[in-house]
Enzyme design. Structure first.
Site, PDB file in Angstrom:
ATOM      1  N   GLY A 183       0.736  -1.245  -0.058  1.00  0.00           N
ATOM      2  CA  GLY A 183      -0.061  -0.019   0.080  1.00  0.00           C
ATOM      3  C   GLY A 183       0.799   1.162  -0.187  1.00  0.00           C
ATOM      4  O   GLY A 183       0.262   2.486   0.129  1.00  0.00           O
ATOM      5  N   GLU A 225       4.337  -6.661   1.508  1.00  0.00           N
ATOM      6  CA  GLU A 225       4.063  -6.939   0.165  1.00  0.00           C
ATOM      7  C   GLU A 225       3.567  -5.970  -0.642  1.00  0.00           C
ATOM      8  O   GLU A 225       2.355  -5.885  -1.196  1.00  0.00           O
ATOM      9  CB  GLU A 225       3.245  -8.222   0.114  1.00  0.00           C
ATOM     10  CG  GLU A 225       2.001  -7.758   1.295  1.00  0.00           C
ATOM     11  CD  GLU A 225       0.884  -9.171   1.400  1.00  0.00           C
ATOM     12  OE1 GLU A 225       1.534 -10.358   0.992  1.00  0.00           O
ATOM     13  OE2 GLU A 225      -0.319  -8.823   1.689  1.00  0.00           O
ATOM     14  N   PRO A 226       4.455  -5.043  -0.985  1.00  0.00           N
ATOM     15  CA  PRO A 226       4.254  -3.819  -1.843  1.00  0.00           C
ATOM     16  C   PRO A 226       4.130  -4.215  -3.170  1.00  0.00           C
ATOM     17  O   PRO A 226       5.020  -5.115  -3.790  1.00  0.00           O
ATOM     18  CB  PRO A 226       5.302  -2.773  -1.497  1.00  0.00           C
ATOM     19  CG  PRO A 226       6.457  -3.588  -1.123  1.00  0.00           C
ATOM     20  CD  PRO A 226       5.875  -5.016  -0.262  1.00  0.00           C
ATOM     21  N   GLY A 227       3.220  -3.626  -3.994  1.00  0.00           N
ATOM     22  CA  GLY A 227       3.164  -3.835  -5.546  1.00  0.00           C
ATOM     23  C   GLY A 227       3.609  -2.756  -6.100  1.00  0.00           C
ATOM     24  O   GLY A 227       4.713  -2.469  -6.704  1.00  0.00           O
ATOM     25  N   ARG A 228       2.759  -1.592  -6.164  1.00  0.00           N
ATOM     26  CA  ARG A 228       2.768  -0.477  -6.761  1.00  0.00           C
ATOM     27  C   ARG A 228       4.146   0.270  -6.604  1.00  0.00           C
ATOM     28  O   ARG A 228       4.724   0.799  -7.608  1.00  0.00           O
ATOM     29  CB  ARG A 228       1.850   0.630  -6.310  1.00  0.00           C
ATOM     30  CG  ARG A 228       1.395   1.860  -7.128  1.00  0.00           C
ATOM     31  CD  ARG A 228       0.621   2.590  -6.167  1.00  0.00           C
ATOM     32  NE  ARG A 228      -0.662   2.295  -5.689  1.00  0.00           N
ATOM     33  CZ  ARG A 228      -1.586   2.356  -6.552  1.00  0.00           C
ATOM     34  NH1 ARG A 228      -1.645   2.933  -7.630  1.00  0.00           N
ATOM     35  NH2 ARG A 228      -2.895   1.475  -5.835  1.00  0.00           N
ATOM     36  N   TYR A 251     -11.151   5.037 -10.711  1.00  0.00           N
ATOM     37  CA  TYR A 251     -10.645   5.675  -9.585  1.00  0.00           C
ATOM     38  C   TYR A 251     -10.576   7.346  -9.621  1.00  0.00           C
ATOM     39  O   TYR A 251     -10.054   7.844  -8.506  1.00  0.00           O
ATOM     40  CB  TYR A 251      -9.452   5.126  -8.921  1.00  0.00           C
ATOM     41  CG  TYR A 251      -9.281   3.794  -8.972  1.00  0.00           C
ATOM     42  CD1 TYR A 251     -10.013   2.836  -8.375  1.00  0.00           C
ATOM     43  CD2 TYR A 251      -8.178   3.091  -9.560  1.00  0.00           C
ATOM     44  CE1 TYR A 251      -9.914   1.437  -8.625  1.00  0.00           C
ATOM     45  CE2 TYR A 251      -7.858   1.881  -9.805  1.00  0.00           C
ATOM     46  CZ  TYR A 251      -8.719   0.922  -9.297  1.00  0.00           C
ATOM     47  OH  TYR A 251      -8.553  -0.368  -9.330  1.00  0.00           O
ATOM     48  N   CYS A 284     -15.093   3.401 -27.453  1.00  0.00           N
ATOM     49  CA  CYS A 284     -16.543   4.038 -28.076  1.00  0.00           C
ATOM     50  C   CYS A 284     -17.108   4.408 -26.571  1.00  0.00           C
ATOM     51  O   CYS A 284     -18.556   3.814 -26.324  1.00  0.00           O
ATOM     52  CB  CYS A 284     -17.071   2.961 -28.903  1.00  0.00           C
ATOM     53  SG  CYS A 284     -17.751   3.624 -30.271  1.00  0.00           S
ATOM     54  N   GLU A 285     -16.908   5.112 -25.798  1.00  0.00           N
ATOM     55  CA  GLU A 285     -17.398   5.595 -24.801  1.00  0.00           C
ATOM     56  C   GLU A 285     -16.514   6.655 -24.081  1.00  0.00           C
ATOM     57  O   GLU A 285     -15.408   6.665 -24.473  1.00  0.00           O
ATOM     58  CB  GLU A 285     -17.878   4.719 -23.562  1.00  0.00           C
ATOM     59  CG  GLU A 285     -16.642   3.956 -23.107  1.00  0.00           C
ATOM     60  CD  GLU A 285     -17.247   2.887 -21.779  1.00  0.00           C
ATOM     61  OE1 GLU A 285     -17.298   3.552 -20.785  1.00  0.00           O
ATOM     62  OE2 GLU A 285     -17.698   1.895 -22.102  1.00  0.00           O
TER      63      GLU A 285
HETATM   64  N1  LLP Z   1      -1.260  -7.035  -0.412  1.00  0.00           N
HETATM   65  C1  LLP Z   1      -2.559  -7.402  -0.559  1.00  0.00           C
HETATM   66  C2  LLP Z   1      -3.371  -8.439   0.160  1.00  0.00           C
HETATM   67  C3  LLP Z   1      -3.214  -6.599  -1.589  1.00  0.00           C
HETATM   68  O1  LLP Z   1      -4.576  -6.679  -1.647  1.00  0.00           O
HETATM   69  C4  LLP Z   1      -2.712  -5.549  -2.403  1.00  0.00           C
HETATM   70  C5  LLP Z   1      -3.268  -4.851  -3.110  1.00  0.00           C
HETATM   71  C6  LLP Z   1      -1.431  -5.478  -2.037  1.00  0.00           C
HETATM   72  C7  LLP Z   1      -0.638  -6.068  -1.256  1.00  0.00           C
HETATM   73  C8  LLP Z   1      -0.299  -4.456  -2.735  1.00  0.00           C
HETATM   74  O2  LLP Z   1      -0.599  -3.164  -2.507  1.00  0.00           O
HETATM   75  P1  LLP Z   1       0.244  -1.943  -3.325  1.00  0.00           P
HETATM   76  O3  LLP Z   1       1.379  -2.026  -2.603  1.00  0.00           O
HETATM   77  O4  LLP Z   1       0.379  -2.393  -4.766  1.00  0.00           O
HETATM   78  O5  LLP Z   1      -0.644  -0.525  -3.004  1.00  0.00           O
HETATM   79  N2  LLP Z   1      -5.980  -1.582  -8.827  1.00  0.00           N
HETATM   80  C9  LLP Z   1      -5.895  -0.691  -7.895  1.00  0.00           C
HETATM   81  C10 LLP Z   1      -5.096  -0.913  -6.827  1.00  0.00           C
HETATM   82  C11 LLP Z   1      -5.678  -2.265  -6.111  1.00  0.00           C
HETATM   83  C12 LLP Z   1      -4.767  -2.877  -4.913  1.00  0.00           C
HETATM   84  C13 LLP Z   1      -5.449  -4.257  -4.674  1.00  0.00           C
HETATM   85  N3  LLP Z   1      -4.410  -4.776  -3.473  1.00  0.00           N
HETATM   86  C14 LLP Z   1      -5.349   0.593  -8.560  1.00  0.00           C
HETATM   87  O6  LLP Z   1      -5.235   0.508  -9.773  1.00  0.00           O
HETATM   88  O7  LLP Z   1      -4.874   1.658  -8.011  1.00  0.00           O
END
Ligand code: LLP
Length: 432
Positions: free
Chosen positions: A249, A291-294, A335, A362-363
């Site tokens: 997050g 567990e970061p992704g973004r 969002y 097409c929207e």
């Molecule tokens: N762990 C869990 C259990 C999660 O559900 C998520 C993201 C993460 C880790 C990673 O979060 P991050 O570090 O990436 O913020 N599609 C949306 C974001 C949805 C996030 C879902 N879960 C967007 O495009 O902003």
């Protein structure tokens, strides 16, 4: 000048990413195209991993939430950097397996895993299953017994922290589909059940309070609540939790208005909170997982488009339409996410215009509104910045647009890591 440090302008006035000319990349790979900077991804991995070493004596694991950007090349990078990964479906697990990702470093998430997904996880010895609800806990226990295994789990807890971010990505409150609630006693009941189950080893607790959170305070708050729950479990049940997974997050900079802390600060503040509370209350320090992704992939990516029609509606706004849209980036539609843009072929010019960037679907699929940009005309290459997370992974074939390729740049060279879809690819499952 730019939201990411890996972007610059060369002597031709062109935008560069990781030192490579985006105009060359657009010419070679065509548009729309996702470009991502491998060195920045690796740098982010190292910064996060080193922070666990520095602030928590290395007694933890940095994972990558692969939903942010999932492909074979990405799992390989994560594996090489020594991170674990979070998967959320059999499809992500399958992709991780396809490159030989070490299964002991995999955390399997999801609020509604199917029986066949749980079986797949058991058969492949996935390290941890993060159990979301009682239905899943019972099903997993029965399966584990049937397979003669003891499966290590974490329970997903809603700590009740209200992170200030978009409603759709806010997951820590009681009114969330994810996890067990603390306030109602549901989480404690789940712990009591789990510790008695023959097929289950309760390794720890997990929480994820939301996404794109731009300060460390909500994480510290969550860490306090989770550690408080650990203490209660020890005091009332005599059971000691081994592991605490604080989710992801961590927010990134999409526009000049965003000011996220350095990545290490999230890790520092959570680590210090957990250590202090554990020491004060005489409980053992949990193995700490993030567990970061973004924040690993987001700033590393950009999307290049070619501008087509420019439609000025006097006194109202100017629409600049590009050759992609919500099919390759649905985040504004979903969002209202803000992005910065730049005319890649005019990157040395001032941003004197404010436009609405429209897709070709097409929207009314917008990629953003009120976006400052250089004077734009048809044929310009428009770069949307910080699109490395949740753009490719949320892409669709709406309007039968093929998903653009992902090109990775590194040390002056580029390689395609995901090919552009062809029309034929899109028909592969159509039966006559
Ligand atoms: N762990 C869990 C259990 C999660 O559900 C998520 C993201 C993460 C880790 C990673 O979060 P991050 O570090 O990436 O913020 N599609 C949306 C974001 C949805 C996030 C879902 N879960 C967007 O495009 O902003």
């Amino acid at each position: 000048m730019f939201v990411s440090k890996n972007l610059d302008v060369n002597e031709l006035g062109h935008l560069t990413i990781g030192g490579m000319d985006t105009m060359q990349l657009a010419k070679e790979y065509q548009t729309p195209v996702y470009i991502t900077d491998e060195n920045l991804i690796r740098k982010n991995c190292r910064e996060l991993k080193d922070s666990v070493d520095m602030y928590y004596n290395g007694r933890g694991l940095m994972c990558y939430a692969s939903k942010a950007f999932c492909c074979k090349a990405m799992y390989r990078i994560i594996m090489e950097e020594g991170l674990g990964t979070d998967v959320v479906s059999a499809g992500e697990l399958y992709t991780a397996l396809s490159v030989g990702f070490p299964m002991d470093k995999v955390y399997f998430h999801g609020n509604n895993k199917t029986e066949s997904e749980l079986v797949m996880a058991l058969e492949n010895n996935v390290g941890r299953i993060v159990v979301d609800n009682i239905y899943e806990l019972n099903m997993l226990n029965s399966l584990a017994v049937k397979y003669g295994k003891t499966v290590c789990i974490l329970l997903r807890i809603k700590p009740g922290v209200d992170a200030h971010t978009h409603d759709f990505v806010r997951t820590g409150k009681i009114d969330s589909k994810f996890g067990f609630a603390l306030e109602t006693g549901e989480a404690f009941e789940a712990v009591k059940s789990a510790v008695k189950m023959p097929g289950i080893k309760l390794s720890g607790l997990h929480c994820h309070i939301g996404s794109q959170i731009l300060d460390t305070a909500p994480f510290m708050e969550a860490a306090k609540i989770m550690t408080g729950f650990n203490i209660k479990i020890k005091n009332e049940l005599g059971y000691e939790i081994d592991e605490l997974n604080m989710g992801g997050g961590f927010g990134i900079k999409y526009t000049e208005e965003d000011n996220p802390p350095a990545l290490g600060m999230f890790i520092r503040d959570v680590s210090e909170t957990v250590q202090k509370l554990c020491t004060d209350n005489n409980i053992k320090l949990p193995f700490l997982v993030f567990e970061p992704g973004r924040s690993i992939v987001g700033s590393a990516g950009i999307t290049l488009y070619t501008a087509g029609a420019v439609k000025e509606i006097p006194g109202i706004r100017t629409y600049v339409s590009v050759d992609g849209g919500m099919s390759d980036n649905p985040r504004y539609s979903l969002y209202k996410s803000k992005y910065s843009i730049i005319a890649a072929n005019k990157a040395n010019m001032k941003k004197t215009e404010v436009i609405t960037l429209a897709g070709r679907i097409c929207e009314t699929d917008l990629l953003g509104e009120n976006m400052p940009v250089q004077p734009v005309e048809a044929g310009d290459i428009i770069a949307v910045l910080a699109t490395g997370a949740f753009n490719h992974s949320m892409a669709s074939n709406y309007n039968k647009l093929p998903v653009p390729p992902v090109v990775m740049v590194r040390d002056g060279s580029a390689r395609v890591v995901v090919k552009r879809q062809t029309f034929e690819d899109m028909l592969v499952n159509d039966i006559g």
